[in-house]
Design a protein around this motif. Structure first.
Motif, PDB file in Angstrom:
ATOM      1  N   PHE A  18       0.820  -1.202   0.000  1.00 36.43           N
ATOM      2  CA  PHE A  18       0.000   0.000   0.000  1.00 36.43           C
ATOM      3  C   PHE A  18       0.858   1.259   0.000  1.00 36.43           C
ATOM      4  CE2 PHE A  18      -2.316   3.399   2.037  1.00 36.43           C
ATOM      5  CZ  PHE A  18      -3.454   3.435   1.258  1.00 36.43           C
ATOM      6  N   ALA A  22       0.624   3.892  -2.995  1.00 35.72           N
ATOM      7  CA  ALA A  22       0.060   5.201  -2.667  1.00 35.72           C
ATOM      8  C   ALA A  22       1.128   6.286  -2.631  1.00 35.72           C
ATOM      9  CB  ALA A  22      -0.669   5.141  -1.326  1.00 35.72           C
ATOM     10  N   LEU A  37      -8.306   5.892   8.447  1.00 38.37           N
ATOM     11  CA  LEU A  37      -8.101   4.865   7.428  1.00 38.37           C
ATOM     12  C   LEU A  37      -8.146   3.499   8.104  1.00 38.37           C
ATOM     13  CD1 LEU A  37      -7.430   3.926   4.555  1.00 38.37           C
ATOM     14  CD2 LEU A  37      -5.013   4.281   5.101  1.00 38.37           C
ATOM     15  N   THR A  39      -7.674  -0.444   8.785  1.00 39.23           N
ATOM     16  CA  THR A  39      -6.751  -1.531   8.499  1.00 39.23           C
ATOM     17  C   THR A  39      -7.386  -2.826   8.985  1.00 39.23           C
ATOM     18  OG1 THR A  39      -5.587  -1.306  10.609  1.00 39.23           O
ATOM     19  CG2 THR A  39      -4.692  -0.079   8.733  1.00 39.23           C
ATOM     20  N   ILE A  48      -4.781  -3.287   4.022  1.00 39.57           N
ATOM     21  CA  ILE A  48      -5.686  -2.181   3.722  1.00 39.57           C
ATOM     22  C   ILE A  48      -6.428  -2.541   2.445  1.00 39.57           C
ATOM     23  CG2 ILE A  48      -5.872   0.249   3.077  1.00 39.57           C
ATOM     24  CD1 ILE A  48      -3.369   0.763   4.751  1.00 39.57           C
ATOM     25  N   PHE A  53      -9.557   2.742   1.366  1.00 42.57           N
ATOM     26  CA  PHE A  53      -8.729   3.906   1.063  1.00 42.57           C
ATOM     27  C   PHE A  53      -9.514   4.936   0.249  1.00 42.57           C
ATOM     28  CE2 PHE A  53      -5.445   5.949  -1.730  1.00 42.57           C
ATOM     29  CZ  PHE A  53      -4.895   6.747  -0.754  1.00 42.57           C
TER      30      PHE A  53
END
Length: 70
Positions: A18, A22, A37, A39, A48, A53
């Protein structure tokens, strides 16, 4: 799933995957998690979901729009 080059809403990513996709550093990811966010923890691993997201980004965008409207 093939090796993606972007975060997909149906994808599930390890934290390392991730961060790479990202373009986030460890501190930025930690701050995003603190801000909401989600998890998923399985054993000692964290994941994730791409959909989480995207929902997080939408929520952050709404918050910024409200803040700039004041």
């Amino acid at each position: 799933m093939a090796d993606p080059t972007s975060i997909q809403s149906g994808g599930v990513y390890t934290l390392e995957q991730f961060k790479q996709l990202a373009g986030l550093q460890h501190t930025a990811l930690r701050n995003a998690v603190k801000k909401g966010l989600k998890t998923i923890t399985i054993g000692r691993r964290k994941y994730i979901r791409g959909s989480d997201f995207i929902a997080f980004l939408d929520k952050q965008a709404e918050a910024q729009e409200v803040a700039t409207a004041i």
